[in-house]
Design a protein around this motif. Structure first.
Motif, PDB file in Angstrom:
ATOM      1  N   GLY A   1      -3.107  -3.728  35.132  1.00  0.00           N
ATOM      2  CA  GLY A   1      -4.201  -3.437  36.048  1.00  0.00           C
ATOM      3  C   GLY A   1      -4.298  -1.948  36.347  1.00  0.00           C
ATOM      4  N   ASN A   2      -3.146  -1.317  36.571  1.00  0.00           N
ATOM      5  CA  ASN A   2      -3.127   0.137  36.758  1.00  0.00           C
ATOM      6  C   ASN A   2      -3.660   0.854  35.517  1.00  0.00           C
ATOM      7  N   ALA A   3      -3.248   0.361  34.342  1.00  0.00           N
ATOM      8  CA  ALA A   3      -3.650   1.000  33.090  1.00  0.00           C
ATOM      9  C   ALA A   3      -5.154   0.911  32.874  1.00  0.00           C
ATOM     10  N   ALA A   4      -5.735  -0.219  33.208  1.00  0.00           N
ATOM     11  CA  ALA A   4      -7.189  -0.363  33.061  1.00  0.00           C
ATOM     12  C   ALA A   4      -7.909   0.680  33.903  1.00  0.00           C
ATOM     13  N   HIS A   5      -7.394   0.923  35.095  1.00  0.00           N
ATOM     14  CA  HIS A   5      -8.003   1.925  35.968  1.00  0.00           C
ATOM     15  C   HIS A   5      -7.790   3.336  35.416  1.00  0.00           C
ATOM     16  N   PHE A   6      -6.587   3.604  34.898  1.00  0.00           N
ATOM     17  CA  PHE A   6      -6.301   4.916  34.312  1.00  0.00           C
ATOM     18  C   PHE A   6      -7.228   5.195  33.127  1.00  0.00           C
ATOM     19  N   VAL A   7      -7.326   4.235  32.215  1.00  0.00           N
ATOM     20  CA  VAL A   7      -8.159   4.417  31.020  1.00  0.00           C
ATOM     21  C   VAL A   7      -9.617   4.624  31.417  1.00  0.00           C
ATOM     22  N   ASN A   8     -10.107   3.827  32.353  1.00  0.00           N
ATOM     23  CA  ASN A   8     -11.484   3.958  32.789  1.00  0.00           C
ATOM     24  C   ASN A   8     -11.743   5.317  33.442  1.00  0.00           C
ATOM     25  N   THR A   9     -10.735   5.831  34.145  1.00  0.00           N
ATOM     26  CA  THR A   9     -10.874   7.110  34.842  1.00  0.00           C
ATOM     27  C   THR A   9     -10.897   8.288  33.880  1.00  0.00           C
ATOM     28  N   PHE A  10     -10.085   8.230  32.823  1.00  0.00           N
ATOM     29  CA  PHE A  10      -9.916   9.390  31.947  1.00  0.00           C
ATOM     30  C   PHE A  10     -10.589   9.249  30.578  1.00  0.00           C
ATOM     31  N   LYS A  11     -11.239   8.131  30.316  1.00  0.00           N
ATOM     32  CA  LYS A  11     -11.729   7.889  28.959  1.00  0.00           C
ATOM     33  C   LYS A  11     -12.796   8.883  28.501  1.00  0.00           C
ATOM     34  N   HIS A  12     -13.527   9.482  29.422  1.00  0.00           N
ATOM     35  CA  HIS A  12     -14.560  10.439  29.036  1.00  0.00           C
ATOM     36  C   HIS A  12     -14.127  11.889  29.268  1.00  0.00           C
ATOM     37  N   ASP A  13     -12.882  12.096  29.641  1.00  0.00           N
ATOM     38  CA  ASP A  13     -12.380  13.446  29.902  1.00  0.00           C
ATOM     39  C   ASP A  13     -11.888  14.042  28.587  1.00  0.00           C
ATOM     40  N   LYS A  14     -12.678  14.923  28.012  1.00  0.00           N
ATOM     41  CA  LYS A  14     -12.394  15.462  26.681  1.00  0.00           C
ATOM     42  C   LYS A  14     -11.228  16.442  26.672  1.00  0.00           C
ATOM     43  N   ARG A  15     -10.723  16.800  27.841  1.00  0.00           N
ATOM     44  CA  ARG A  15      -9.575  17.713  27.892  1.00  0.00           C
ATOM     45  C   ARG A  15      -8.291  17.031  27.446  1.00  0.00           C
ATOM     46  N   PHE A  16      -8.265  15.687  27.517  1.00  0.00           N
ATOM     47  CA  PHE A  16      -7.020  14.959  27.266  1.00  0.00           C
ATOM     48  C   PHE A  16      -7.209  13.865  26.223  1.00  0.00           C
ATOM     49  N   ILE A  17      -6.201  13.718  25.380  1.00  0.00           N
ATOM     50  CA  ILE A  17      -6.102  12.561  24.480  1.00  0.00           C
ATOM     51  C   ILE A  17      -5.172  11.572  25.167  1.00  0.00           C
ATOM     52  N   ILE A  18      -5.677  10.413  25.528  1.00  0.00           N
ATOM     53  CA  ILE A  18      -4.839   9.409  26.171  1.00  0.00           C
ATOM     54  C   ILE A  18      -4.490   8.330  25.147  1.00  0.00           C
ATOM     55  N   GLN A  19      -3.386   7.662  25.381  1.00  0.00           N
ATOM     56  CA  GLN A  19      -2.864   6.706  24.400  1.00  0.00           C
ATOM     57  C   GLN A  19      -3.846   5.565  24.172  1.00  0.00           C
ATOM     58  N   GLN A  20      -4.171   5.346  22.923  1.00  0.00           N
ATOM     59  CA  GLN A  20      -5.089   4.284  22.526  1.00  0.00           C
ATOM     60  C   GLN A  20      -4.299   2.996  22.335  1.00  0.00           C
ATOM     61  N   GLU A  21      -4.665   1.980  23.085  1.00  0.00           N
ATOM     62  CA  GLU A  21      -3.906   0.732  23.090  1.00  0.00           C
ATOM     63  C   GLU A  21      -4.056  -0.002  21.762  1.00  0.00           C
ATOM     64  N   THR A  22      -2.922  -0.452  21.234  1.00  0.00           N
ATOM     65  CA  THR A  22      -2.885  -1.302  20.052  1.00  0.00           C
ATOM     66  C   THR A  22      -2.365  -2.660  20.494  1.00  0.00           C
ATOM     67  N   GLY A  23      -3.071  -3.728  20.196  1.00  0.00           N
ATOM     68  CA  GLY A  23      -2.647  -5.024  20.713  1.00  0.00           C
ATOM     69  C   GLY A  23      -2.753  -5.018  22.226  1.00  0.00           C
ATOM     70  N   GLN A  24      -1.705  -5.501  22.882  1.00  0.00           N
ATOM     71  CA  GLN A  24      -1.671  -5.535  24.347  1.00  0.00           C
ATOM     72  C   GLN A  24      -0.433  -4.773  24.802  1.00  0.00           C
ATOM     73  N   SER A  25      -0.650  -3.540  25.250  1.00  0.00           N
ATOM     74  CA  SER A  25       0.453  -2.688  25.674  1.00  0.00           C
ATOM     75  C   SER A  25       1.072  -3.204  26.966  1.00  0.00           C
ATOM     76  N   SER A  26       2.354  -2.912  27.150  1.00  0.00           N
ATOM     77  CA  SER A  26       2.995  -3.189  28.436  1.00  0.00           C
ATOM     78  C   SER A  26       3.033  -1.934  29.311  1.00  0.00           C
ATOM     79  N   TRP A  27       2.405  -0.857  28.860  1.00  0.00           N
ATOM     80  CA  TRP A  27       2.102   0.330  29.653  1.00  0.00           C
ATOM     81  C   TRP A  27       3.298   0.822  30.467  1.00  0.00           C
ATOM     82  N   PHE A  28       4.283   1.311  29.747  1.00  0.00           N
ATOM     83  CA  PHE A  28       5.438   1.941  30.374  1.00  0.00           C
ATOM     84  C   PHE A  28       4.998   3.070  31.305  1.00  0.00           C
ATOM     85  N   CYS A  29       4.009   3.860  30.848  1.00  0.00           N
ATOM     86  CA  CYS A  29       3.578   5.052  31.581  1.00  0.00           C
ATOM     87  C   CYS A  29       2.191   5.415  31.084  1.00  0.00           C
ATOM     88  N   PHE A  30       1.707   6.590  31.480  1.00  0.00           N
ATOM     89  CA  PHE A  30       0.412   7.085  31.018  1.00  0.00           C
ATOM     90  C   PHE A  30       0.610   8.434  30.336  1.00  0.00           C
TER      91      PHE A  30
END
Length: 393
Positions: free
Chosen positions: A280-309
């Motif tokens: 749930g936290n990860a969904a919010h993180f991805v939605n928040t930063f997905k259009h921020d071109k300054r950063f490459i954020i980790q692209q989920e493969t399968g279903q991540s257990s999201w250790f961190c961001f």
């Protein structure tokens, strides 16, 4: 912000222990039975059942899990690994992914990562294979599953062992199956900061009975005591006096304690809930930063257990990582290098027998990347604070 988190506005990690864990510790203390026993055995059985594998062997850390599992592959009856054999590894992982391979005389062939997933670039694996290649070490980085469809196909095609270091990715799923269960062996960590915690601890999962028996002996001085009925790695002799201290393999003492097993049983029951919150936290993180071109954020493969961001400062964005890290520090947000960074960039690499197939993307992650913490409690407000803190850079 939840009071589970520390005084920092967004720390890297936080305790998941509550009264149940404290009660489990107290019960062990009151029993006066501290060394590996009933609680460890029960946790092993429950852990194996949870992940759908036949055998689980607990040790004192995820690093020891890697060490013992690698050692076991050298003592198999059929087709054991031998010094000088080659192993394909990703450029980015934790140090003790690599150390047992070096310590047992294997030659490492380093393959670059996919900058978007941070996992080994599966499109480059086949060109790394030589006639001496015996094994692929697949590391699902920071919760994100590797492309196991492609990796397992390559292993089958070339008759290679698949070894999974899953220490950062407990609970991750690829193609309906938990990571850590695709390989001949899979290793897990239950360190304080990981998906479940036994303070220190690790486990080896396998469906192979011989490997299970080898791991049980190697973690425990290399003796035959505690071997399962029907163990294929030794023949029992008549004298119980000698059997109690009969050494059959060059082993270690990397046993866990009963407290770790008792706490593990409590934590395992909470894993599904922890994962739901992290996702749930990860969904919010991805939605928040997905259009921020300054950063490459980790692209989920399968279903991540999201250790961190993870965040990589985009080389094309004109943004400086030092400026980003300085802002995070001023904003009371913890950060650190992605896993261990590119292993090839560490001083210790001079002790390895290795070749580099490719490493360009790993260098970018090493030089421009960092991660911030995820937690098994709701941190959506903290993610908003992270975004606001970085907005002006």
């Amino acid at each position: 912000m939840s009071d589970v988190l520390a005084a920092l506005r967004l720390p890297l990690t936080s305790s998941t222990f509550g009264q149940q864990e404290k009660d489990a510790v107290t019960a062990v203390m009151e029993s006066d039975m501290f060394t590996m026993g009933r609680h460890v055995s029960e946790f092993e059985a429950e852990f194996a059942s949870f992940f759908g594998r036949r055998h689980a062997v607990m040790v004192n850390s995820g690093s020891s899990a890697n060490l013992v599992a690698v050692a076991a592959l050298f003592y198999r009856k059929d087709l054991p690994l031998m010094p000088g054999d080659e192993v394909i590894v990703p450029c980015i992982s934790w140090a003790t992914t690599f150390y047992p391979l070096q310590q047992y005389g294997l030659k490492l062939r380093f393959v670059d990562i996919d900058i978007n997933t941070l996992n080994i670039d599966v499109e480059q694996i086949e060109r790394a294979i030589t006639p001496k290649t015996r094994m692929i070490v697949a590391v699902s980085i920071l919760g994100n599953p590797c492309r196991f469809d492609k990796i397992t196909q390559i292993c089958q095609k070339y008759n290679l062992i698949l070894f999974e270091d899953n220490c950062e990715s407990m609970g991750a799923v690829y193609d309906g199956r938990y990571t850590g269960t695709f390989g001949l062996v899979g290793t897990f960590s239950t360190f304080f900061s990981h998906h479940i915690s036994t303070m220190e601890g690790g486990l080896i999962l396998t469906d192979d009975f011989e490997i299970d028996c080898l791991c049980r002996s190697i973690r425990n001085h290399g003796w035959c005591r505690g071997q399962p009925v029907g163990s294929p790695i030794f023949e029992k002799k008549d004298s119980d006096f000698y059997e109690a201290y009969r050494f059959i393999l060059p082993g270690y003492n990397v046993r866990p304690m009963e407290i770790q097993g008792a706490v593990g049983k409590v934590q395992l029951k909470k894993l599904d809930a922890f994962l739901r919150t992290r996702r749930g936290n990860a969904a919010h993180f991805v939605n928040t930063f997905k259009h921020d071109k300054r950063f490459i954020i980790q692209q989920e493969t399968g279903q991540s257990s999201w250790f961190c961001f993870t965040m990589i400062v985009n080389p094309d964005a004109g943004t400086d990582r030092d400026a980003v890290l300085s802002t995070l520090k001023k904003s009371n947000i913890e950060y650190r290098i992605i896993t261990g960074g590119n292993m090839l960039r560490h001083d210790v690499i001079k002790y390895f027998d290795y070749e580099v197939v490719s490493s360009k993307q790993a260098d970018i992650a090493h030089d421009r990347g960092f991660f911030v913490g995820n937690h098994p409690v709701d941190i959506r407000d903290e993610i908003d604070y992270l975004y606001k803190s970085l907005k002006g850079i």
